[in-house]
Scaffold this motif. Structure first.
Motif, PDB file in Angstrom:
ATOM      1  N   GLY A   1       0.751  -1.170   0.043  1.00 52.62           N
ATOM      2  CA  GLY A   1      -0.124   0.107   0.069  1.00 52.62           C
ATOM      3  C   GLY A   1       0.678   0.922   0.092  1.00 52.62           C
ATOM      4  O   GLY A   1       0.554   1.833  -1.115  1.00 52.62           O
ATOM      5  N   ALA A   2       2.161   1.444   0.818  1.00 52.66           N
ATOM      6  CA  ALA A   2       2.414   2.302   1.077  1.00 52.66           C
ATOM      7  C   ALA A   2       3.793   2.404  -0.969  1.00 52.66           C
ATOM      8  O   ALA A   2       3.660   3.800  -0.669  1.00 52.66           O
ATOM      9  N   ILE A   3       4.453   1.828  -0.515  1.00 56.93           N
ATOM     10  CA  ILE A   3       4.670   1.487  -2.156  1.00 56.93           C
ATOM     11  C   ILE A   3       3.788   2.166  -3.532  1.00 56.93           C
ATOM     12  O   ILE A   3       4.682   2.840  -4.468  1.00 56.93           O
ATOM     13  N   SER A   4       2.935   1.700  -3.580  1.00 49.19           N
ATOM     14  CA  SER A   4       1.308   2.073  -4.253  1.00 49.19           C
ATOM     15  C   SER A   4       1.703   3.798  -4.508  1.00 49.19           C
ATOM     16  O   SER A   4       1.635   4.160  -5.279  1.00 49.19           O
ATOM     17  N   ILE A   5       1.886   4.290  -3.000  1.00 50.49           N
ATOM     18  CA  ILE A   5       1.351   5.627  -2.964  1.00 50.49           C
ATOM     19  C   ILE A   5       2.639   6.524  -2.980  1.00 50.49           C
ATOM     20  O   ILE A   5       2.629   7.614  -4.222  1.00 50.49           O
ATOM     21  N   ALA A   6       3.993   5.826  -2.844  1.00 53.89           N
ATOM     22  CA  ALA A   6       4.924   6.372  -3.624  1.00 53.89           C
ATOM     23  C   ALA A   6       5.320   6.372  -4.789  1.00 53.89           C
ATOM     24  O   ALA A   6       5.988   6.770  -5.243  1.00 53.89           O
ATOM     25  N   HIS A   7       4.758   5.434  -5.663  1.00 53.53           N
ATOM     26  CA  HIS A   7       4.657   5.283  -6.990  1.00 53.53           C
ATOM     27  C   HIS A   7       4.462   6.442  -7.441  1.00 53.53           C
ATOM     28  O   HIS A   7       4.602   6.713  -8.905  1.00 53.53           O
ATOM     29  N   GLU A   8       3.738   6.613  -7.030  1.00 48.65           N
ATOM     30  CA  GLU A   8       2.750   8.439  -7.337  1.00 48.65           C
ATOM     31  C   GLU A   8       3.717   9.520  -7.508  1.00 48.65           C
ATOM     32  O   GLU A   8       3.222  10.419  -8.195  1.00 48.65           O
ATOM     33  N   PHE A   9       4.798   9.027  -6.670  1.00 51.66           N
ATOM     34  CA  PHE A   9       5.538  10.255  -6.632  1.00 51.66           C
ATOM     35  C   PHE A   9       7.037  10.066  -6.811  1.00 51.66           C
ATOM     36  O   PHE A   9       7.539  10.992  -6.626  1.00 51.66           O
ATOM     37  N   GLY A  10       7.336   8.907  -7.827  1.00 54.51           N
ATOM     38  CA  GLY A  10       8.582   8.388  -8.725  1.00 54.51           C
ATOM     39  C   GLY A  10       9.161   8.114  -7.489  1.00 54.51           C
ATOM     40  O   GLY A  10      10.435   8.262  -8.036  1.00 54.51           O
ATOM     41  N   VAL A  11       8.977   8.021  -6.790  1.00 50.97           N
ATOM     42  CA  VAL A  11       9.903   6.953  -5.772  1.00 50.97           C
ATOM     43  C   VAL A  11      10.586   5.428  -6.294  1.00 50.97           C
ATOM     44  O   VAL A  11      10.153   4.802  -6.780  1.00 50.97           O
ATOM     45  N   THR A  12      12.145   5.723  -6.299  1.00 52.24           N
ATOM     46  CA  THR A  12      12.361   4.056  -7.384  1.00 52.24           C
ATOM     47  C   THR A  12      12.882   2.756  -6.614  1.00 52.24           C
ATOM     48  O   THR A  12      12.225   3.481  -4.931  1.00 52.24           O
ATOM     49  N   PRO A  13      12.857   2.006  -6.959  1.00 52.87           N
ATOM     50  CA  PRO A  13      12.607   1.248  -6.038  1.00 52.87           C
ATOM     51  C   PRO A  13      14.430   1.214  -5.192  1.00 52.87           C
ATOM     52  O   PRO A  13      14.055   0.450  -4.440  1.00 52.87           O
ATOM     53  N   ASP A  14      15.307   1.814  -5.685  1.00 49.15           N
ATOM     54  CA  ASP A  14      16.532   1.564  -4.921  1.00 49.15           C
ATOM     55  C   ASP A  14      16.057   3.030  -3.531  1.00 49.15           C
ATOM     56  O   ASP A  14      16.495   2.411  -1.750  1.00 49.15           O
ATOM     57  N   GLU A  15      15.533   3.832  -3.564  1.00 55.66           N
ATOM     58  CA  GLU A  15      14.632   4.308  -2.606  1.00 55.66           C
ATOM     59  C   GLU A  15      13.505   3.301  -1.643  1.00 55.66           C
ATOM     60  O   GLU A  15      13.967   3.612  -0.890  1.00 55.66           O
ATOM     61  N   ILE A  16      13.170   2.759  -2.194  1.00 57.86           N
ATOM     62  CA  ILE A  16      11.887   1.924  -1.261  1.00 57.86           C
ATOM     63  C   ILE A  16      13.371   1.033  -0.866  1.00 57.86           C
ATOM     64  O   ILE A  16      12.684   1.016   0.766  1.00 57.86           O
ATOM     65  N   ARG A  17      14.250   0.237  -1.332  1.00 56.70           N
ATOM     66  CA  ARG A  17      15.107  -0.670  -0.376  1.00 56.70           C
ATOM     67  C   ARG A  17      15.655   0.142   0.755  1.00 56.70           C
ATOM     68  O   ARG A  17      15.591  -0.550   1.963  1.00 56.70           O
ATOM     69  N   GLN A  18      15.623   1.199   0.678  1.00 50.84           N
ATOM     70  CA  GLN A  18      16.533   2.311   1.441  1.00 50.84           C
ATOM     71  C   GLN A  18      15.787   2.252   2.533  1.00 50.84           C
ATOM     72  O   GLN A  18      15.942   2.321   4.006  1.00 50.84           O
ATOM     73  N   ALA A  19      14.464   2.650   2.309  1.00 48.02           N
ATOM     74  CA  ALA A  19      13.875   3.176   3.258  1.00 48.02           C
ATOM     75  C   ALA A  19      12.388   2.565   3.566  1.00 48.02           C
ATOM     76  O   ALA A  19      13.055   2.397   5.613  1.00 48.02           O
ATOM     77  N   LEU A  20      12.692   0.892   3.123  1.00 48.01           N
ATOM     78  CA  LEU A  20      11.548   0.233   4.293  1.00 48.01           C
ATOM     79  C   LEU A  20      13.003  -1.622   5.042  1.00 48.01           C
ATOM     80  O   LEU A  20      12.367  -1.489   5.991  1.00 48.01           O
TER      81      LEU A  20
END
Length: 499
Positions: free
Chosen positions: A309-328
């Motif tokens: 769910g959080a990634i789905s929101i972040a995707h709308e802001f252009g958050v990258t896979p590397d940024e997703i990995r770093q954050a979670l």
């Protein structure tokens, strides 16, 4: 601000006296009214706001908003009295006007659902911050602007004047995004009316908050949560949840995007790659036509859903896979499957689970990596839906190896009565259990019988740092309680610390 200007957007039925007044503060609680205040006299479940008009005037109210049925001729005062169709909605609109509609000054995200709201808000905040955005958060733990905690909170969604005050501060601090944890009760009571939501996330739905002072039935509960999506420009829903998936057929005037594990969706996770440990969960997501490996620092299958769910929101802001990995990877949330470090090397988890589905979820997830016994020490809150008590008792008796029933937020109920109602379900399951009314003694017992192979799960309080009894909140931090109990056991020679 002039009273006339504050009334913009309100459905005024009747008013009396002079309206060209300066208003310096707004509230529905007469005790919080200051000089130059506008008092909104709302009828509650047990008290009527009009009964506190005199108190509000004494505290400085110079005008009042009243319920439609109030007879103005019966009120002996010279301050302007304004009758509106809906006082709760009016309070929210007045608050928006008073703070210059701050939600229009940045992107606003609302997150609702029975489970996972808090974790999802923190995950979303971390993801957006990894992308370089400044994020504010209003939720059940606290209010944050960036890394700064502005204020602790004692409910999922504050009253509308507080919401607008916090949003105004976020606008002043140049936030790019604000996230609000939105309860069904907040929707029912119009606390977020007037907020300009960009994205709404609906995590899941299971039975909760069905009682005299909450929701009449599941239909109303679902409808209130769906109302959040109706306020948004984009909805994001969990299509693995059969009820939530209906939102896409109900709300047809905005785009709806989806996430799932077991069904087709815009963003999905691969169960075949799922690895759960006591400290993290690892899995692949399918996003933008590619597979990406993700590690999340909160274990359990429910963490996968919260992440999606959080990634789905972040995707709308252009958050990258590397940024997703770093954050979670290093995400932690107070009282949400929280691992408590201790001198005995025991695995002790604190969680906010307080519904049948959430209790079943955490015990099932723990079972996936437990080497020894699962010891579940818990109770339920008083003055809430009592029908779930035996149901939860049966779940604990079935999924835990040993259940310890102990007090939670008893409020005005008899704690032993609450536990006896849970006990019916535990007995039905045939599971091993004991009943210890005092919460601290219950936790002490759990620690005393546990080995390093076992997992102690303590659901209920989560982030709450108090125990409530008869209207009084007594300070109670389970982390400190656990540390103190272990120190005492070591000092008394009952337990030996790890090297």
């Amino acid at each position: 601000m002039k009273l006339n200007d504050l009334l913009q957007g309100l459905e005024v039925l009747e008013n009396a006296n002079y309206l060209n007044l300066d208003i310096t503060n707004i509230h529905s609680d007469s005790r919080k009214i200051k000089q130059g205040g506008l008092f909104v006299a709302i009828n509650g479940y047990s008290k009527n706001g009009i009964d506190y008009l005199e108190s509000a005037i004494q505290n400085g109210a110079v005008a009042a908003i009243l319920e439609p049925e109030v007879c103005l001729e019966n009120i002996n005062t010279n301050i302007p009295l304004i009758k509106v169709k809906n006082t709760r909605e009016s309070l929210a609109i007045l608050s928006c006007n008073f703070y210059d509609n701050p939600s229009k000054k940045f992107k606003l995200i609302g997150i609702t659902g029975t489970k996972g709201k808090t974790t999802s808000t923190f995950m979303t905040k971390a993801l957006l911050e990894s992308h370089g955005l400044k994020v504010g958060l209003i939720g059940s733990i606290a209010v944050y602007i960036g890394n700064e905690k502005i204020e602790d909170t004692d409910r999922t969604t504050p009253e509308s004047p507080e919401i607008q005050k916090y949003l105004a501060k976020m606008a002043e601090e140049n936030c790019d995004v604000a996230i609000i944890e939105v309860s069904s009760q907040a929707m029912k009571l119009n606390r977020v009316s007037g907020c300009d939501f960009d994205i709404g996330l609906f995590t899941n739905l299971s039975e909760d908050h069905i009682s005299k002072n909450e929701h009449a039935n599941m239909e109303e509960y679902f409808s209130c949560k769906t109302d959040l999506i109706r306020l948004c420009k984009l909805g994001i829903i969990n299509t693995d949840d059969e009820t939530v998936s209906k939102v896409k057929d109900i709300v047809t005037n905005i785009p709806i995007k989806t996430f799932a594990i077991r069904n087709n969706a815009d963003i999905t996770a691969d169960l075949d790659t799922l690895k759960i440990t006591p400290s993290y969960v690892d899995f692949k997501i399918h996003i933008d036509g590619k597979d990406e490996q993700i590690e999340v620092g909160i274990p359990g299958e429910f963490s996968v859903y919260n992440s999606l769910g959080a990634i789905s929101i972040a995707h709308e802001f252009g958050v990258t896979p590397d940024e997703i990995r770093q954050a979670l990877k290093n995400i932690r949330v107070l009282g949400r499957n929280e691992l408590v470090p201790n001198k005995l090397g025991l695995t002790i988890l604190i969680d906010y689970a307080h519904t049948p589905s959430s209790l079943e979820s955490i015990l099932t997830s723990v079972r996936a990596y437990a080497k020894g016994r699962i010891i579940c020490a818990w109770g339920v809150g008083g003055d809430r839906d009592a029908t779930k008590r035996p149901i939860m008792g049966e779940i604990s008796g079935r999924l835990a190896d040993y259940t310890i029933l102990m007090s939670d937020q008893v409020r005005t109920e008899d704690p032993l009565k609450i536990l006896k109602e849970i006990e019916i379900g535990v007995k039905k399951s045939g599971g091993d259990y004991t009943l210890i009314v005092d919460r601290t003694e219950g936790i002490r017992h759990a620690i005393s019988v546990a080995t390093t192979e076992d997992i102690i799960v303590i659901p209920g309080l989560g982030h709450d740092l108090y125990l409530e009894k008869n209207g009084i909140k007594y300070p109670y931090d389970e982390r400190k309680v656990i540390a103190k109990l272990i120190d005492e056991m070591i000092e008394n020679g009952e337990k030996s610390p790890i090297n």
